[in-house]
Scaffold this motif. Structure first.
Motif, PDB file in Angstrom:
ATOM      1  N   VAL A 432     -12.146   1.730  -2.120  1.00 22.55           N
ATOM      2  CA  VAL A 432     -11.605   1.493  -0.779  1.00 22.55           C
ATOM      3  C   VAL A 432     -11.424   0.002  -0.566  1.00 22.55           C
ATOM      4  CG1 VAL A 432     -12.150   1.573   1.686  1.00 22.55           C
ATOM      5  CG2 VAL A 432     -12.536   3.572   0.269  1.00 22.55           C
ATOM      6  N   SER A 433     -10.257  -0.371  -0.055  1.00 25.33           N
ATOM      7  CA  SER A 433      -9.989  -1.770   0.251  1.00 25.33           C
ATOM      8  C   SER A 433      -9.197  -1.867   1.548  1.00 25.33           C
ATOM      9  CB  SER A 433      -9.181  -2.425  -0.870  1.00 25.33           C
ATOM     10  OG  SER A 433      -8.848  -3.754  -0.538  1.00 25.33           O
ATOM     11  N   ASP A 434      -9.480  -2.925   2.328  1.00 18.21           N
ATOM     12  CA  ASP A 434      -8.612  -3.200   3.477  1.00 18.21           C
ATOM     13  C   ASP A 434      -7.421  -4.063   3.059  1.00 18.21           C
ATOM     14  OD1 ASP A 434      -9.831  -5.674   3.155  1.00 18.21           O
ATOM     15  OD2 ASP A 434     -10.970  -5.577   5.018  1.00 18.21           O
ATOM     16  N   GLY A 435      -7.307  -4.361   1.758  1.00 16.45           N
ATOM     17  CA  GLY A 435      -6.154  -5.032   1.201  1.00 16.45           C
ATOM     18  C   GLY A 435      -5.292  -4.050   0.432  1.00 16.45           C
ATOM     19  N   GLU A 436      -4.660  -4.521  -0.630  1.00 17.89           N
ATOM     20  CA  GLU A 436      -3.719  -3.713  -1.398  1.00 17.89           C
ATOM     21  C   GLU A 436      -4.344  -3.195  -2.690  1.00 17.89           C
ATOM     22  OE1 GLU A 436      -0.079  -5.860  -2.113  1.00 17.89           O
ATOM     23  OE2 GLU A 436      -0.079  -6.735  -0.088  1.00 17.89           O
ATOM     24  N   ILE A 437      -3.787  -2.081  -3.173  1.00 18.70           N
ATOM     25  CA  ILE A 437      -4.023  -1.593  -4.527  1.00 18.70           C
ATOM     26  C   ILE A 437      -2.668  -1.573  -5.217  1.00 18.70           C
ATOM     27  CG2 ILE A 437      -4.634   0.405  -5.929  1.00 18.70           C
ATOM     28  CD1 ILE A 437      -6.792   1.097  -3.914  1.00 18.70           C
ATOM     29  N   ASN A 438      -2.543  -2.276  -6.347  1.00 23.19           N
ATOM     30  CA  ASN A 438      -1.256  -2.399  -7.012  1.00 23.19           C
ATOM     31  C   ASN A 438      -1.388  -2.242  -8.522  1.00 23.19           C
ATOM     32  OD1 ASN A 438       0.115  -3.080  -4.591  1.00 23.19           O
ATOM     33  ND2 ASN A 438      -0.463  -5.227  -4.817  1.00 23.19           N
ATOM     34  N   SER A 439      -0.340  -1.714  -9.134  1.00 23.75           N
ATOM     35  CA  SER A 439      -0.135  -1.776 -10.575  1.00 23.75           C
ATOM     36  C   SER A 439       1.368  -1.859 -10.764  1.00 23.75           C
ATOM     37  CB  SER A 439      -0.703  -0.545 -11.285  1.00 23.75           C
ATOM     38  OG  SER A 439      -0.518  -0.658 -12.679  1.00 23.75           O
ATOM     39  N   GLN A 440       1.855  -3.042 -11.082  1.00 21.25           N
ATOM     40  CA  GLN A 440       3.294  -3.279 -11.006  1.00 21.25           C
ATOM     41  C   GLN A 440       3.744  -4.309 -12.037  1.00 21.25           C
ATOM     42  OE1 GLN A 440       4.550  -5.542  -7.502  1.00 21.25           O
ATOM     43  NE2 GLN A 440       2.439  -6.170  -7.132  1.00 21.25           N
ATOM     44  N   ASP A 441       5.055  -4.478 -12.112  1.00 17.73           N
ATOM     45  CA  ASP A 441       5.624  -5.576 -12.881  1.00 17.73           C
ATOM     46  C   ASP A 441       5.491  -6.836 -12.037  1.00 17.73           C
ATOM     47  OD1 ASP A 441       7.080  -7.385 -14.338  1.00 17.73           O
ATOM     48  OD2 ASP A 441       8.934  -6.206 -14.396  1.00 17.73           O
ATOM     49  N   ARG A 442       4.625  -7.737 -12.492  1.00 18.95           N
ATOM     50  CA  ARG A 442       4.380  -8.969 -11.748  1.00 18.95           C
ATOM     51  C   ARG A 442       5.326 -10.098 -12.151  1.00 18.95           C
ATOM     52  NH1 ARG A 442      -0.478  -9.597  -9.187  1.00 18.95           N
ATOM     53  NH2 ARG A 442      -0.712 -11.752  -9.942  1.00 18.95           N
ATOM     54  N   GLY A 443       6.241  -9.791 -13.068  1.00 20.81           N
ATOM     55  CA  GLY A 443       7.271 -10.747 -13.417  1.00 20.81           C
ATOM     56  C   GLY A 443       6.717 -12.069 -13.913  1.00 20.81           C
ATOM     57  N   ASN A 444       7.229 -13.151 -13.340  1.00 26.69           N
ATOM     58  CA  ASN A 444       6.848 -14.491 -13.817  1.00 26.69           C
ATOM     59  C   ASN A 444       5.657 -15.087 -13.082  1.00 26.69           C
ATOM     60  OD1 ASN A 444       7.913 -15.255 -11.352  1.00 26.69           O
ATOM     61  ND2 ASN A 444       9.786 -16.160 -12.209  1.00 26.69           N
ATOM     62  N   TRP A 445       4.939 -14.264 -12.325  1.00 28.25           N
ATOM     63  CA  TRP A 445       3.693 -14.773 -11.756  1.00 28.25           C
ATOM     64  C   TRP A 445       2.774 -15.234 -12.884  1.00 28.25           C
ATOM     65  CZ3 TRP A 445       2.494 -10.609  -7.471  1.00 28.25           C
ATOM     66  CH2 TRP A 445       3.179 -10.967  -6.293  1.00 28.25           C
ATOM     67  N   GLY A 446       1.913 -16.189 -12.553  1.00 27.50           N
ATOM     68  CA  GLY A 446       1.080 -16.772 -13.595  1.00 27.50           C
ATOM     69  C   GLY A 446       1.967 -17.455 -14.620  1.00 27.50           C
ATOM     70  N   THR A 447       1.776 -17.125 -15.870  1.00 21.87           N
ATOM     71  CA  THR A 447       2.634 -17.657 -16.927  1.00 21.87           C
ATOM     72  C   THR A 447       3.508 -16.557 -17.524  1.00 21.87           C
ATOM     73  OG1 THR A 447       0.830 -17.336 -18.509  1.00 21.87           O
ATOM     74  CG2 THR A 447       1.051 -19.521 -17.520  1.00 21.87           C
ATOM     75  N   GLY A 448       3.745 -15.504 -16.711  1.00 21.58           N
ATOM     76  CA  GLY A 448       4.541 -14.381 -17.173  1.00 21.58           C
ATOM     77  C   GLY A 448       3.700 -13.129 -17.315  1.00 21.58           C
ATOM     78  N   HIS A 449       3.062 -12.746 -16.214  1.00 18.89           N
ATOM     79  CA  HIS A 449       2.182 -11.575 -16.242  1.00 18.89           C
ATOM     80  C   HIS A 449       2.907 -10.313 -16.689  1.00 18.89           C
ATOM     81  CE1 HIS A 449      -0.978 -13.316 -13.205  1.00 18.89           C
ATOM     82  NE2 HIS A 449      -0.960 -13.943 -14.361  1.00 18.89           N
ATOM     83  N   GLY A 450       4.102 -10.088 -16.146  1.00 17.74           N
ATOM     84  CA  GLY A 450       4.852  -8.895 -16.504  1.00 17.74           C
ATOM     85  C   GLY A 450       4.158  -7.613 -16.057  1.00 17.74           C
ATOM     86  N   TRP A 451       4.330  -6.565 -16.877  1.00 20.25           N
ATOM     87  CA  TRP A 451       3.729  -5.271 -16.531  1.00 20.25           C
ATOM     88  C   TRP A 451       2.206  -5.373 -16.580  1.00 20.25           C
ATOM     89  CZ3 TRP A 451       6.248  -1.716 -14.082  1.00 20.25           C
ATOM     90  CH2 TRP A 451       7.625  -1.571 -14.263  1.00 20.25           C
ATOM     91  N   ALA A 452       1.570  -5.098 -15.442  1.00 26.38           N
ATOM     92  CA  ALA A 452       0.130  -5.330 -15.325  1.00 26.38           C
ATOM     93  C   ALA A 452      -0.695  -4.228 -15.966  1.00 26.38           C
ATOM     94  CB  ALA A 452      -0.254  -5.470 -13.853  1.00 26.38           C
ATOM     95  N   GLY A 453      -0.237  -2.985 -15.870  1.00 25.40           N
ATOM     96  CA  GLY A 453      -1.078  -1.911 -16.372  1.00 25.40           C
ATOM     97  C   GLY A 453      -0.313  -0.638 -16.643  1.00 25.40           C
TER      98      GLY A 453
END
Length: 523
Positions: A432-453
């Motif tokens: 349970v979180s009052d924030g987000e739950i995500n598993s997505q293509d993060r693209g160029n976030w970081g140094t190129g995270h891409g598909w997270a999971g």
């Protein structure tokens, strides 16, 4: 530097069936996850079952898709794969605080205990830190197995004093996994599906029951191109994915052999596909890895100068190159990164009944990963985090299965879920979180995270909103009974994962993990 100021968590208080929740800092958080509440919710709501996993004659029945993929069995994660309970280790040394620098006294006790022989279980004994405040200006290191560091609950306080980013307790062995020469065998099946616990090899004559093996899946250019991870929209520090960085090694044991079919103790969590290079197995050793280390019933805190100070304690507890060990009943306050951080060579670790409070750092990348897991076959259960960014999270190329069960995130500054670069086979069960739950293509976030999971399973979880997407190839993500507002995520046009039930009310079983454990213990 500010001195540690105690903050108490009032614990999990369930008052009445009509007024269920946890009281944290005197405020109610609608956890809705205790087994009592789950049972109550299921009886009050119309029961329903997932299209992926059903209960028939009281047992789980996994429904394969057109490729034979099923949701994996997560029951054998954690300390000794749930086969034995975490032991109550006898105290062999007792310390009390001096009011001054106690780091060397504790380290001396650890080093002295390390010289003693371990018993048949690999256990040497426990060091009891009696209640009081222990000042730790650097790091305590456990580099030999069989040692337990135990406090007397929140009244035993280890305070990271002074400046400098560091880890307060480090438990780590040495070395790395080493392939046994001439032991590689090709996997013969053209496709080994998600969830499988057996497959054919070209020749099993060199293998035997009990062998520790790596199940190896190679990274290939075709796979990366089909994922479009060589086409990440570039910015100054973007790194396109390269095949040599995506060779995956899953630690398993052989439990049976029939002809050229081998059976393994834990499931495949990323399908072996002939079109992407198939797979192999090989035997290995890991001589420097330690085991039977426990950190129990301690409160750890860091001094800090202000709310954005980053020149102070960073990790409360760090594990790596370690297996069959545990963290239980600890809480951390004011560290910049984590309460518990499991490195990539951590295996079969249980982290339970632990809490991460009020980190002090900037609120941006590389900070506030309250319970971080980069290893495999690890379990986090009954944990709480406040004001973190990524409270229950995996890093890059994490080879599951792994489990986060029955955990809460409050005042979240970012999201829960796989953080970057293809984590495989994690179960988020009743998180349970009052924030987000995500598993997505993060693209160029970081140094190129891409598909997270991939092959992430979100079972009966709650969040404010969720972006969960299926990678273009090699698996999908499973969303069962998630209570959250769906949204598109960071990048448009990615395939959205199918949601099985928009709410967890009445979902049976209420906890997939608990039901899997129950069934595993009956086998």
């Amino acid at each position: 530097m500010k001195l540690f100021k105690e903050t108490r968590w009032s614990g999990c208080a369930i008052s009445t069936l009509s007024n269920l929740g946890f009281l944290i800092h005197g405020r109610k958080v609608w956890f809705g996850l205790g087994l009592l509440f789950l049972t109550f919710s299921a009886s009050a709501q119309q029961a329903w079952q997932s299209k992926y996993v059903k209960i028939k004659d009281g047992k789980l029945q996994y429904i394969p898709d057109e490729q034979g993929d099923i949701i994996p069995d997560f029951s054998r994660v954690g300390y000794h794969q749930n086969e034995i309970a975490i032991p109550k280790v006898a105290v062999v040394a007792t310390l009390s605080p001096t009011g001054d620098n106690d780091q060397q006294r504790i380290q001396d006790a650890i080093d002295e205990l390390a010289k003693k022989p371990a018993d048949a279980r690999g256990i040497r004994g426990a060091i009891l830190l009696q209640k009081g405040e222990y000042k730790i200006p650097g790091s305590l290191r456990i580099s030999v197995g069989g040692i337990v560091l135990r406090g007397e609950g929140e009244e035993t306080k280890l305070v990271a004093t002074g400046k400098g980013q560091r880890k307060t307790i480090i438990a780590s062995g040495t070395g790395k996994a080493v392939e046994i020469p001439n032991s590689r065998v090709k996997i013969a099946d053209k496709y080994v599906p998600l969830g499988a616990k057996s497959f054919q090899v070209a020749n099993a004559s060199s293998l035997k029951v009990g062998d520790a093996i790596m199940v190896y899946r190679p990274g290939t250019q075709k796979w990366i191109s089909d994922l479009k991870m060589d086409q990440i929209e570039a910015q100054a520090n973007t790194i396109q994915w390269k095949p040599s960085d995506y060779n995956f090694n899953f630690e398993r044991k052989i439990t049976a052999i029939k002809g050229n079919t081998i059976f393994i103790d834990n499931p495949i969590v990323m399908a072996m596909e002939e079109q992407y290079g198939g797979g192999e197995i090989y035997k290995y050793t890991f001589a420097g890895r330690i085991a039977e280390v426990g950190i129990e019933n301690l409160l750890l805190a860091s001094e800090f100068a202000n709310d954005t100070d980053e020149d102070h304690g960073w990790d409360a507890i760090s594990f790596n190159k370690i297996e069959n060990s545990w963290v239980s009943g600890v809480s951390s306050h004011y560290f910049g990164y984590s309460c518990v951080n499991l490195g990539g060579d951590s295996k079969q670790i249980t982290v339970k009944d632990s809490k991460c409070f009020t980190p002090k750092s900037k609120i941006e990348g590389g900070r506030r990963y309250s319970f971080n897991n980069d290893g495999q076959l690890n379990l986090f259960m009954n944990c709480y985090a406040s004001e973190g960014r990524h409270d229950y999270v995996t890093g890059a190329k994490v080879c599951g299965p792994n489990v986060f069960y029955h955990c809460v995130s409050e005042q979240a500054k970012a999201d829960i879920g796989p953080h970057h670069r293809w984590a495989m086979g994690t179960l988020y069960d009743n998180v349970v979180s009052d924030g987000e739950i995500n598993s997505q293509d993060r693209g160029n976030w970081g140094t190129g995270h891409g598909w997270a999971g991939v092959n992430q399973v979100f079972w009966n979880c709650k969040a404010s909103k969720a972006a969960i997407q299926d990678p273009y190839v090699s698996g999908k993500n499973y969303v069962i009974g998630l209570t959250a507002k769906p949204y598109e995520g960071r990048l448009k046009g990615r395939p959205a994962s199918a949601w099985d039930g928009q709410s967890g009310a009445g979902l049976q079983p209420a906890s997939l993990y608990i039901k899997q454990v129950e069934e595993n213990k009956k086998r």
